[in-house]
Every structure is written in C-alpha cells, then in structure tokens.
Design a protein around this motif. Structure first.
Motif, PDB file in Angstrom:
ATOM      1  N   TYR A  49       6.090 -19.962  -7.508  1.00 43.16           N
ATOM      2  CA  TYR A  49       7.280 -19.430  -8.154  1.00 43.16           C
ATOM      3  C   TYR A  49       7.666 -18.145  -7.461  1.00 43.16           C
ATOM      4  O   TYR A  49       6.847 -17.239  -7.325  1.00 43.16           O
ATOM      5  N   GLY A  72       9.623 -14.910  -7.782  1.00 44.10           N
ATOM      6  CA  GLY A  72      10.235 -14.066  -8.799  1.00 44.10           C
ATOM      7  C   GLY A  72      11.557 -13.465  -8.367  1.00 44.10           C
ATOM      8  O   GLY A  72      12.432 -13.216  -9.191  1.00 44.10           O
ATOM      9  N   GLN A  94      13.850 -16.463  -8.633  1.00 43.69           N
ATOM     10  CA  GLN A  94      13.572 -17.186  -9.871  1.00 43.69           C
ATOM     11  C   GLN A  94      13.632 -18.692  -9.659  1.00 43.69           C
ATOM     12  O   GLN A  94      14.150 -19.437 -10.471  1.00 43.69           O
TER      13      GLN A  94
END
Length: 80
Positions: free
Chosen positions: A60, A62, A65
């Motif tokens: 993932y 950040g 996103q």
C-alpha cells in the motif's frame, strides 16, 4: 523498447517478522507511509530440468493511497 525491471532488495531477520523491502531504493514496508501486504519469492537453480523463478510484491502506497504491485516470472513474463 525494454521495460525497466525494478531493483529489489529484501532483508529478513526472522521468518515471522515483516520483511524489509526496497523497490528502486524506496522502502515499501515503512509503516505508516507504506505497508507491505504480500510477498512471494520462488527461485530454483538452473540445474533442474525446468527451473521456475517467480517474484511478486504487493504494498500500500500511502502517498497515492493505492495498492501497488510488481512481479516477474521466467515462465509468464513480467506482470509489473
């Protein structure tokens, strides 16, 4: 045109710990900025009759996103 194969670095101190993974110099397991979600590595020596090598990393990101993925196999080609 040849697609760029990412430089991958993996460090593990313990099989039960989250591996430390860098892709092109960026650490992708660095929570909360990133989060490693899945990793598979299969490597086999070329002395076997049909060596099969495969790698897949999912994390993932950040900053965007979004879930990102790289992967490559010597039988199925790149899926990055």
């Amino acid at each position: 045109m040849t697609k760029h194969a990412p430089h991958l670095r993996i460090e593990m101190d313990n099989i039960n710990d989250v591996p430390h993974v860098w892709i092109d110099g960026e650490q992708v397991d660095d929570f909360p900025k990133h989060g490693l979600t899945d990793m598979e590595v299969h490597w086999c020596t070329t002395t076997v009759s049909v060596p099969y090598n495969h790698i897949s990393v999912t994390w993932y990101d950040g900053a965007t996103q979004k879930v990102k993925h790289i992967g490559e196999s010597n039988l199925g080609g790149a899926d990055a």
